[in-house]
Scaffold this motif. Structure first.
Motif, short mmCIF file in Angstrom:
data_model
loop_
_atom_site.label_atom_id
_atom_site.label_comp_id
_atom_site.label_asym_id
_atom_site.label_seq_id
_atom_site.Cartn_x
_atom_site.Cartn_y
_atom_site.Cartn_z
N UNK A 1 8.44 -0.26 5.98
CA UNK A 1 6.99 -0.09 5.87
C UNK A 1 6.43 -1.23 5.03
N UNK A 2 5.45 -1.93 5.56
CA UNK A 2 4.83 -3.05 4.86
C UNK A 2 4.06 -2.57 3.63
N UNK A 3 4.24 -3.27 2.51
CA UNK A 3 3.50 -2.98 1.29
C UNK A 3 2.44 -4.06 1.07
N UNK B 1 6.19 -14.31 1.05
CA UNK B 1 6.75 -13.50 2.12
C UNK B 1 6.20 -12.09 2.08
N UNK B 2 6.59 -11.31 3.05
CA UNK B 2 6.11 -9.93 3.14
C UNK B 2 6.98 -9.02 2.29
N UNK B 3 6.34 -8.16 1.53
CA UNK B 3 7.03 -7.17 0.72
C UNK B 3 6.97 -5.85 1.48
N UNK C 1 11.01 -9.55 2.96
CA UNK C 1 11.60 -9.79 4.28
C UNK C 1 11.20 -11.14 4.86
N UNK C 2 10.54 -11.96 4.06
CA UNK C 2 10.16 -13.29 4.52
C UNK C 2 8.78 -13.28 5.17
N UNK C 3 8.38 -14.41 5.74
CA UNK C 3 7.05 -14.51 6.33
C UNK C 3 6.88 -13.57 7.52
N UNK C 4 5.71 -12.96 7.62
CA UNK C 4 5.38 -12.11 8.76
C UNK C 4 3.86 -12.04 8.89
N UNK C 5 3.39 -11.41 9.95
CA UNK C 5 1.95 -11.29 10.16
C UNK C 5 1.50 -9.83 10.24
N UNK C 6 2.22 -8.94 9.59
CA UNK C 6 1.89 -7.52 9.62
C UNK C 6 0.91 -7.17 8.50
N UNK D 1 1.80 -0.86 7.98
CA UNK D 1 2.45 -0.92 9.29
C UNK D 1 3.96 -0.78 9.13
N UNK D 2 4.61 -0.27 10.17
CA UNK D 2 6.06 -0.23 10.23
C UNK D 2 6.54 -1.34 11.15
N UNK D 3 7.48 -2.16 10.64
CA UNK D 3 8.03 -3.26 11.43
C UNK D 3 9.54 -3.29 11.24
N UNK D 4 10.20 -4.07 12.07
CA UNK D 4 11.64 -4.28 11.92
C UNK D 4 11.81 -5.51 11.03
N UNK D 5 12.54 -5.34 9.92
CA UNK D 5 12.73 -6.44 8.98
C UNK D 5 14.18 -6.58 8.58
#
Length: 94
Positions: free
Chosen positions: A43-45, A51-53, A64-69, A73-77
């Motif tokens: 779950x994105x914080x 990067x994305x926490x 989990x490194x750079x992302x655009x979420x 949101x729930x993503x695969x990391x």
């Protein structure tokens, strides 16, 4: 005993010592330092410049490194699972 025999024994002992030390260092690096990457649904914080926490399934915040979420949101990391162990070693009061 001749000097040649003494020199050969010393050379062999030094070579064996170097091999044992190098093997120990290699084992240490592979066991304790090498990352143990885990890919799971997180779950994105927050999305930061570093990067994305995200929050892992067991409640740890991981980068989990750079992302655009977006947060929430729930993503695969993919993250280093050993970060939890290292965090506990750095802060033994928790």
């Amino acid at each position: 005993m001749s000097n040649l025999t003494k020199n050969n024994k010393t050379t062999i002992q030094i070579t064996i010592t170097i091999i044992v030390i190098a093997g120990g260092l290699f084992a240490y690096l592979n066991w304790y330092v090498a990352p143990d990457e885990v890919t799971e649904r997180v779950k994105m914080i927050a999305n930061t410049p570093d990067g994305c926490i995200a929050e892992s399934s067991d409640g740890f915040s991981v980068n989990i490194g750079p992302c655009d979420a977006e947060p929430g949101e729930f993503i695969i990391g993919t993250y280093d699972a050993k970060i939890k162990e290292r965090r506990a070693l750095m802060n033994p009061t928790t």
